[in-house]
Design a protein around this motif. Structure first.
Motif, mmCIF file in Angstrom:
data_model
loop_
_atom_site.group_PDB
_atom_site.id
_atom_site.type_symbol
_atom_site.label_atom_id
_atom_site.label_comp_id
_atom_site.label_asym_id
_atom_site.label_seq_id
_atom_site.Cartn_x
_atom_site.Cartn_y
_atom_site.Cartn_z
ATOM 1 N N GLU A 120 22.518 -55.726 47.261
ATOM 2 C CA GLU A 120 22.650 -54.338 46.811
ATOM 3 C C GLU A 120 21.334 -53.566 46.981
ATOM 4 O OE1 GLU A 120 25.292 -52.625 43.123
ATOM 5 O OE2 GLU A 120 23.891 -54.238 42.719
ATOM 6 N N MET A 121 20.211 -54.235 46.807
ATOM 7 C CA MET A 121 18.907 -53.568 46.916
ATOM 8 C C MET A 121 18.603 -53.114 48.345
ATOM 9 S SD MET A 121 16.399 -55.703 44.375
ATOM 10 C CE MET A 121 16.748 -57.345 44.987
ATOM 11 N N PHE A 122 19.258 -53.721 49.330
ATOM 12 C CA PHE A 122 18.971 -53.417 50.725
ATOM 13 C C PHE A 122 19.936 -52.393 51.332
ATOM 14 C CE2 PHE A 122 17.022 -57.496 50.014
ATOM 15 C CZ PHE A 122 15.811 -57.376 50.682
ATOM 16 N N ILE A 123 20.989 -52.065 50.625
ATOM 17 C CA ILE A 123 22.018 -51.161 51.149
ATOM 18 C C ILE A 123 21.709 -49.739 50.702
ATOM 19 C CG2 ILE A 123 24.482 -50.638 51.195
ATOM 20 C CD1 ILE A 123 23.726 -53.321 52.510
ATOM 21 N N GLN A 124 21.616 -48.840 51.669
ATOM 22 C CA GLN A 124 21.293 -47.453 51.342
ATOM 23 C C GLN A 124 22.510 -46.529 51.419
ATOM 24 O OE1 GLN A 124 18.053 -46.586 53.963
ATOM 25 N NE2 GLN A 124 16.619 -47.815 52.777
ATOM 26 N N ASP A 125 23.539 -46.934 52.128
ATOM 27 C CA ASP A 125 24.748 -46.122 52.251
ATOM 28 C C ASP A 125 25.492 -46.140 50.912
ATOM 29 O OD1 ASP A 125 27.757 -45.895 52.734
ATOM 30 O OD2 ASP A 125 26.982 -45.284 54.695
ATOM 31 N N ASP A 126 25.725 -44.949 50.343
ATOM 32 C CA ASP A 126 26.359 -44.842 49.020
ATOM 33 C C ASP A 126 27.756 -45.465 48.981
ATOM 34 O OD1 ASP A 126 24.177 -43.601 47.862
ATOM 35 O OD2 ASP A 126 24.961 -41.575 48.183
ATOM 36 N N ARG A 127 28.541 -45.267 50.036
ATOM 37 C CA ARG A 127 29.901 -45.825 50.047
ATOM 38 C C ARG A 127 29.867 -47.346 50.068
ATOM 39 N NH1 ARG A 127 32.260 -42.795 55.024
ATOM 40 N NH2 ARG A 127 30.130 -43.184 55.606
ATOM 41 N N VAL A 128 28.955 -47.897 50.841
ATOM 42 C CA VAL A 128 28.816 -49.356 50.904
ATOM 43 C C VAL A 128 28.323 -49.871 49.557
ATOM 44 C CG1 VAL A 128 27.663 -51.290 52.050
ATOM 45 C CG2 VAL A 128 28.454 -49.341 53.399
ATOM 46 N N GLN A 129 27.377 -49.166 48.955
ATOM 47 C CA GLN A 129 26.865 -49.543 47.628
ATOM 48 C C GLN A 129 27.999 -49.595 46.606
ATOM 49 O OE1 GLN A 129 24.042 -49.821 45.516
ATOM 50 N NE2 GLN A 129 22.526 -50.111 47.117
ATOM 51 N N LYS A 130 28.830 -48.547 46.609
ATOM 52 C CA LYS A 130 29.940 -48.492 45.646
ATOM 53 C C LYS A 130 30.931 -49.630 45.884
ATOM 54 C CE LYS A 130 29.642 -43.562 44.759
ATOM 55 N NZ LYS A 130 30.171 -42.234 45.015
ATOM 56 N N GLY A 131 31.233 -49.902 47.137
ATOM 57 C CA GLY A 131 32.150 -50.995 47.444
ATOM 58 C C GLY A 131 31.587 -52.335 47.041
ATOM 59 N N LEU A 132 30.309 -52.542 47.308
ATOM 60 C CA LEU A 132 29.663 -53.797 46.913
ATOM 61 C C LEU A 132 29.638 -53.931 45.401
ATOM 62 C CD1 LEU A 132 28.201 -56.386 47.691
ATOM 63 C CD2 LEU A 132 26.072 -55.068 47.764
ATOM 64 N N HIS A 133 29.361 -52.835 44.725
ATOM 65 C CA HIS A 133 29.361 -52.862 43.256
ATOM 66 C C HIS A 133 30.752 -53.233 42.729
ATOM 67 C CE1 HIS A 133 27.760 -52.086 39.317
ATOM 68 N NE2 HIS A 133 28.791 -51.311 39.051
ATOM 69 N N LYS A 134 31.784 -52.725 43.372
ATOM 70 C CA LYS A 134 33.158 -53.075 42.974
ATOM 71 C C LYS A 134 33.401 -54.577 43.152
ATOM 72 C CE LYS A 134 37.961 -52.171 44.078
ATOM 73 N NZ LYS A 134 38.891 -51.662 45.073
ATOM 74 N N ILE A 135 32.913 -55.141 44.250
ATOM 75 C CA ILE A 135 33.074 -56.575 44.466
ATOM 76 C C ILE A 135 32.300 -57.363 43.412
ATOM 77 C CG2 ILE A 135 32.433 -58.486 46.008
ATOM 78 C CD1 ILE A 135 33.392 -56.776 48.329
ATOM 79 N N ILE A 136 31.103 -56.905 43.054
ATOM 80 C CA ILE A 136 30.328 -57.574 42.013
ATOM 81 C C ILE A 136 31.105 -57.588 40.704
ATOM 82 C CG2 ILE A 136 28.246 -57.393 40.573
ATOM 83 C CD1 ILE A 136 26.772 -56.431 43.149
ATOM 84 N N ILE A 137 31.713 -56.454 40.370
ATOM 85 C CA ILE A 137 32.523 -56.377 39.137
ATOM 86 C C ILE A 137 33.703 -57.354 39.226
ATOM 87 C CG2 ILE A 137 34.073 -54.884 37.796
ATOM 88 C CD1 ILE A 137 32.075 -52.584 38.444
ATOM 89 N N GLU A 138 34.378 -57.401 40.376
ATOM 90 C CA GLU A 138 35.489 -58.349 40.555
ATOM 91 C C GLU A 138 35.012 -59.779 40.390
ATOM 92 O OE1 GLU A 138 37.617 -57.834 44.209
ATOM 93 O OE2 GLU A 138 37.903 -55.706 43.867
ATOM 94 N N GLU A 139 33.855 -60.087 40.972
ATOM 95 C CA GLU A 139 33.308 -61.437 40.873
ATOM 96 C C GLU A 139 33.000 -61.770 39.410
ATOM 97 O OE1 GLU A 139 33.057 -63.592 43.359
ATOM 98 O OE2 GLU A 139 33.142 -62.343 45.139
ATOM 99 N N LYS A 140 32.470 -60.800 38.685
ATOM 100 C CA LYS A 140 32.159 -61.030 37.266
ATOM 101 C C LYS A 140 33.425 -61.243 36.441
ATOM 102 C CE LYS A 140 27.678 -58.766 37.088
ATOM 103 N NZ LYS A 140 26.883 -57.640 36.557
ATOM 104 N N ASN A 141 34.469 -60.504 36.796
ATOM 105 C CA ASN A 141 35.730 -60.662 36.065
ATOM 106 C C ASN A 141 36.374 -61.996 36.383
ATOM 107 O OD1 ASN A 141 35.552 -58.221 34.747
ATOM 108 N ND2 ASN A 141 36.621 -57.111 36.349
#
Length: 141
Positions: A120-141
């Motif tokens: 996440e720290m290396f991704i600058q594209d906002d859409r990619v960041q949001k998608g990755l964050h969604k995957i992180i949330i899924e992984e946590k769930n």
């Protein structure tokens, strides 16, 4: 130093390797409940792998990255081979309960969450960041 594309390659490979391990392990367990849980996890890994592959199109390589990719194609993929993080040492044949299997899933997901938070720290594209964050949330769930 890894480029964002390199890290996305690693993430996609991790997910594909996890999927393959879950599908292979499904053949080794007798319990229908465990088979179902393994299939569910394999399906989740497939969705995440597909998402990472699609993100590559959103992150164009700069000139240096493109030259490096041309000189050393797929080095990271080859280095990883069939490796995952926490799943490599698991003997799925010894797992007999859904609780044990869920603990195994949690261990793998914790490892992938740490990696994705780094990514996440290396991704600058906002859409990619949001998608990755969604995957992180899924992984946590």
């Amino acid at each position: 130093m890894f480029t964002p594309n390199d890290l996305i390659d690693i993430a996609a490979k991790m997910e594909k390797n996890g999927q393959a391990i879950y599908l292979e392990s499904k053949k080794k367990v007798a319990s229908p409940t465990l088979k179902s849980l393994l299939q569910w996890m394999a399906d989740e890994e497939a969705v995440h792998a597909d998402w990472f592959v699609k993100q590559k199109k959103r992150l164009p390589l700069d000139f240096q990255e493109a030259n490096l990719k041309e000189m050393v194609p797929n080095v990271l993929q080859e280095m990883m081979g069939n490796k995952t993080l926490a799943l490599d040492d698991i003997d799925f044949e010894r797992i007999t309960t859904a609780s044990e299997l869920m603990q195994t899933f949690v261990g793998f997901e914790k490892d992938t969450i740490l990696f994705y938070e780094l990514l996440e720290m290396f991704i600058q594209d906002d859409r990619v960041q949001k998608g990755l964050h969604k995957i992180i949330i899924e992984e946590k769930n």
